[in-house]
Design a protein around this motif. Structure first.
Motif, PDB file in Angstrom:
ATOM      1  N   THR B 116      16.265  -6.987  -7.864  1.00 54.84           N
ATOM      2  CA  THR B 116      15.498  -7.642  -6.799  1.00 54.84           C
ATOM      3  C   THR B 116      14.691  -6.627  -5.995  1.00 54.84           C
ATOM      4  O   THR B 116      15.109  -5.480  -5.815  1.00 54.84           O
ATOM      5  CB  THR B 116      16.489  -8.380  -5.855  1.00 54.84           C
ATOM      6  OG1 THR B 116      17.156  -9.408  -6.595  1.00 54.84           O
ATOM      7  CG2 THR B 116      15.789  -8.993  -4.654  1.00 54.84           C
ATOM      8  N   VAL B 117      13.546  -7.076  -5.526  1.00 55.20           N
ATOM      9  CA  VAL B 117      12.784  -6.311  -4.541  1.00 55.20           C
ATOM     10  C   VAL B 117      12.733  -7.149  -3.271  1.00 55.20           C
ATOM     11  O   VAL B 117      12.441  -8.350  -3.333  1.00 55.20           O
ATOM     12  CB  VAL B 117      11.361  -6.020  -5.047  1.00 55.20           C
ATOM     13  CG1 VAL B 117      10.515  -5.385  -3.948  1.00 55.20           C
ATOM     14  CG2 VAL B 117      11.409  -5.105  -6.273  1.00 55.20           C
ATOM     15  N   ILE B 131       2.952  -4.126  -5.357  1.00 53.30           N
ATOM     16  CA  ILE B 131       4.413  -4.094  -5.497  1.00 53.30           C
ATOM     17  C   ILE B 131       4.886  -5.200  -6.446  1.00 53.30           C
ATOM     18  O   ILE B 131       5.796  -4.985  -7.249  1.00 53.30           O
ATOM     19  CB  ILE B 131       5.092  -4.197  -4.110  1.00 53.30           C
ATOM     20  CG1 ILE B 131       4.808  -2.919  -3.308  1.00 53.30           C
ATOM     21  CG2 ILE B 131       6.596  -4.419  -4.255  1.00 53.30           C
ATOM     22  CD1 ILE B 131       5.258  -2.967  -1.859  1.00 53.30           C
ATOM     23  N   LEU B 132       4.252  -6.364  -6.394  1.00 47.40           N
ATOM     24  CA  LEU B 132       4.632  -7.421  -7.347  1.00 47.40           C
ATOM     25  C   LEU B 132       4.363  -6.955  -8.782  1.00 47.40           C
ATOM     26  O   LEU B 132       5.155  -7.201  -9.692  1.00 47.40           O
ATOM     27  CB  LEU B 132       3.862  -8.713  -7.051  1.00 47.40           C
ATOM     28  CG  LEU B 132       4.157  -9.386  -5.702  1.00 47.40           C
ATOM     29  CD1 LEU B 132       3.453 -10.740  -5.615  1.00 47.40           C
ATOM     30  CD2 LEU B 132       5.642  -9.562  -5.465  1.00 47.40           C
ATOM     31  N   SER B 134       4.421  -3.848  -9.847  1.00 51.20           N
ATOM     32  CA  SER B 134       5.465  -2.869 -10.177  1.00 51.20           C
ATOM     33  C   SER B 134       6.800  -3.569 -10.449  1.00 51.20           C
ATOM     34  O   SER B 134       7.530  -3.187 -11.369  1.00 51.20           O
ATOM     35  CB  SER B 134       5.633  -1.858  -9.032  1.00 51.20           C
ATOM     36  OG  SER B 134       4.483  -1.032  -8.909  1.00 51.20           O
ATOM     37  N   ALA B 135       7.108  -4.585  -9.654  1.00 52.58           N
ATOM     38  CA  ALA B 135       8.365  -5.321  -9.871  1.00 52.58           C
ATOM     39  C   ALA B 135       8.383  -5.910 -11.281  1.00 52.58           C
ATOM     40  O   ALA B 135       9.377  -5.791 -12.008  1.00 52.58           O
ATOM     41  CB  ALA B 135       8.530  -6.422  -8.817  1.00 52.58           C
ATOM     42  N   PHE B 140      12.231  -5.964 -12.426  1.00 51.19           N
ATOM     43  CA  PHE B 140      12.809  -6.584 -11.226  1.00 51.19           C
ATOM     44  C   PHE B 140      12.228  -7.996 -11.117  1.00 51.19           C
ATOM     45  O   PHE B 140      11.190  -8.192 -10.494  1.00 51.19           O
ATOM     46  CB  PHE B 140      12.482  -5.768  -9.974  1.00 51.19           C
ATOM     47  CG  PHE B 140      13.218  -4.469  -9.889  1.00 51.19           C
ATOM     48  CD1 PHE B 140      14.323  -4.333  -9.064  1.00 51.19           C
ATOM     49  CD2 PHE B 140      12.821  -3.369 -10.657  1.00 51.19           C
ATOM     50  CE1 PHE B 140      15.015  -3.121  -8.994  1.00 51.19           C
ATOM     51  CE2 PHE B 140      13.517  -2.163 -10.586  1.00 51.19           C
ATOM     52  CZ  PHE B 140      14.623  -2.041  -9.759  1.00 51.19           C
ATOM     53  N   VAL B 143      11.681 -11.319  -6.349  1.00 48.26           N
ATOM     54  CA  VAL B 143      11.137 -10.703  -5.136  1.00 48.26           C
ATOM     55  C   VAL B 143      11.412 -11.629  -3.958  1.00 48.26           C
ATOM     56  O   VAL B 143      11.057 -12.811  -3.989  1.00 48.26           O
ATOM     57  CB  VAL B 143       9.618 -10.453  -5.260  1.00 48.26           C
ATOM     58  CG1 VAL B 143       9.051  -9.877  -3.958  1.00 48.26           C
ATOM     59  CG2 VAL B 143       9.326  -9.496  -6.423  1.00 48.26           C
ATOM     60  N   LEU B 168       7.386 -13.808 -12.036  1.00 44.07           N
ATOM     61  CA  LEU B 168       8.425 -13.427 -11.081  1.00 44.07           C
ATOM     62  C   LEU B 168       9.037 -14.640 -10.396  1.00 44.07           C
ATOM     63  O   LEU B 168       8.393 -15.687 -10.262  1.00 44.07           O
ATOM     64  CB  LEU B 168       7.834 -12.494 -10.012  1.00 44.07           C
ATOM     65  CG  LEU B 168       7.328 -11.125 -10.472  1.00 44.07           C
ATOM     66  CD1 LEU B 168       6.510 -10.450  -9.372  1.00 44.07           C
ATOM     67  CD2 LEU B 168       8.488 -10.226 -10.879  1.00 44.07           C
ATOM     68  N   TRP B 208      15.936  -3.161  -4.093  1.00 45.77           N
ATOM     69  CA  TRP B 208      15.230  -2.171  -3.281  1.00 45.77           C
ATOM     70  C   TRP B 208      14.608  -2.857  -2.074  1.00 45.77           C
ATOM     71  O   TRP B 208      13.896  -3.858  -2.222  1.00 45.77           O
ATOM     72  CB  TRP B 208      14.118  -1.495  -4.094  1.00 45.77           C
ATOM     73  CG  TRP B 208      14.619  -0.399  -4.980  1.00 45.77           C
ATOM     74  CD1 TRP B 208      14.831  -0.469  -6.327  1.00 45.77           C
ATOM     75  CD2 TRP B 208      14.963   0.944  -4.585  1.00 45.77           C
ATOM     76  NE1 TRP B 208      15.295   0.742  -6.799  1.00 45.77           N
ATOM     77  CE2 TRP B 208      15.385   1.625  -5.756  1.00 45.77           C
ATOM     78  CE3 TRP B 208      14.967   1.632  -3.371  1.00 45.77           C
ATOM     79  CZ2 TRP B 208      15.792   2.962  -5.740  1.00 45.77           C
ATOM     80  CZ3 TRP B 208      15.387   2.955  -3.351  1.00 45.77           C
ATOM     81  CH2 TRP B 208      15.791   3.607  -4.522  1.00 45.77           C
ATOM     82  N   LEU B 250      11.181   1.921  -7.998  1.00 47.26           N
ATOM     83  CA  LEU B 250      11.434   0.944  -9.064  1.00 47.26           C
ATOM     84  C   LEU B 250      11.388   1.634 -10.427  1.00 47.26           C
ATOM     85  O   LEU B 250      12.184   1.346 -11.316  1.00 47.26           O
ATOM     86  CB  LEU B 250      10.403  -0.196  -9.008  1.00 47.26           C
ATOM     87  CG  LEU B 250      10.323  -0.973  -7.689  1.00 47.26           C
ATOM     88  CD1 LEU B 250       9.389  -2.174  -7.834  1.00 47.26           C
ATOM     89  CD2 LEU B 250      11.683  -1.437  -7.217  1.00 47.26           C
TER      90      LEU B 250
END
Lengths: 259, 259
Positions: B116-117, B131-132, B134-135, B140, B143, B168, B208, B250
């Motif tokens: 999870t982020v 960031i999404l 990268s997740a 990951f 989110v 996601l 994270w 991540l």
């Protein structure tokens, strides 16, 4: 600040205001005017802390009324702008309440053996600014921008850089043959060749090449790369933001070097 | 596309145009309208590839004239907008030539054991979108956006996310106590405590926590973190962009897990 009275601007046709507006809104105007537009109190303080002094300190009138005394350390001509007019100068989504006009730093010579970041045609100001911050944080004091890359000293890149500009050796408008002067190996990421970054042996010093947001590193600079690495992506097909990929690569070099 | 004739809009006062403009420009309008604005051909293609279908496919008239046939796979009502008017709808710096209107996906339940982020008050759409991405790339799949974080399905976050949204599990508007439902340890970065990330043993799965651009992770979520790590910064005092820090963290988890 100097003792001369502030110049107050209340007309949108004022000649200085027009120059400042161009400087604040046109990302290439700094080259013609030979000076840069640094907007926002955080950035201006960062400049002062580095010993830089503005030629003009520009304030929204009401902000100057309440906080002008906080800027007594700033040299240069004080200009106050009618509140409603100040927002017409800024090109930022959240306009600052003040700005400095600073002389454009002279373009430094390329340093052959410095840890380096090479920007190959990046377009997005936010990405470029974030990469300058990462370069500063991870010990890459030199950033070379190839011709066609976003203008490094534009107001938006300055804003996104959060002061990193002032600690870096920035050279822009480079043609590929200028890289002949570099004595460090060129590294680039790839989707299909090279070791995974987290297992790769990384040379130090080195130069990381970062490419355009859509097209990646161009053929000319790819041909100059001496090492490719892949970034492990267990999540699959997603592409990474270039500033995210840059941060991962620069951090990996810093971590390997710090070991 | 359906066989019914496209609806052509040439008046800026058209009611549908007004709704679309609100959807495209107000980052919270998707909540009220229950639908999202996906602008740009790249993003729209990404949605189709995921099997999503728009309720409306909206085109700049001249683009529809030359490229409309490329979008024969898209369901929904076709709307063409007079060229000059289309730009008045978009809130992007570089407006697309087309957009999809899609139903807002229902908010999923929180999955207790997923990598999870957690976004704790991030404000910048470009950062959140990066960031999404990268997740998604680093495995990951979940989110969680705490209350006060930028709206995840806003047009600008969608644009910066480059399609990552659709892969996601996105849950937004969370109060801290909702995190009681998570069974994975919370990790956060710190400037002054914890092992250096590149030497730290990282648990998997984990969550994270990423904080606000200026203030970092808030006290409430810091108190819930079970591990802090530091990011080595030989360059010294520079701060990192939060999306850059996120990418580094991540990736480190993905690399440790992939070993």
């Amino acid at each position: 600040m100097t003792d001369t009275a502030p110049q107050h601007i209340h007309s949108r046709d004022n000649a200085l205001l027009k120059d400042l507006r161009r400087l604040a809104q046109d990302s290439h105007a700094y080259r013609k005017q030979g000076r840069i537009w640094l907007e926002g109190d955080h950035l201006c303080r960062a400049a002062l802390q580095r010993g830089l002094q503005p030629s003009h300190a520009v304030f929204q009138a009401s902000y100057f009324g309440t906080a002008g005394h906080q800027w007594a350390d700033a040299a240069g001509k004080v200009v106050t702008i009618e509140d409603g007019l100040f927002a017409t100068v800024s090109a930022l989504e959240s306009p600052g309440r003040m700005a400095f006009v600073l002389p454009l730093p002279p373009q430094p010579a390329l340093q052959p053996d410095a840890p380096t970041v090479i920007l190959d045609g990046l377009q997005d100001a936010g990405n470029v600014g974030a990469i300058l911050r990462s370069a500063g944080a991870f010990g890459f004091p030199q950033v070379l921008a190839m011709k066609g890359t976003a203008a490094l000293w534009s107001p938006k890149v300055l804003r996104a850089g959060m002061g990193a500009h002032f600690g870096l050796r920035l050279v822009e408008g480079l043609e590929p043959q200028r890289l002949d002067g570099l004595q460090v190996p060129l590294l680039a990421t790839s989707s299909h060749q090279g070791d995974y970054l987290h297992r790769a042996a990384l040379p130090w010093p080195c130069a990381w090449v970062l490419g355009h947001e859509g097209q990646g590193v161009g053929a000319v600079l790819s041909a100059r790369a001496t090492q490719f690495v892949r970034i492990v992506q267990p999540g699959g097909e997603e592409s990474l933001n270039v500033a995210a990929a840059a941060a991962i690569c620069l951090h990996a070099s810093a971590a390997a070097h710090a070991r």
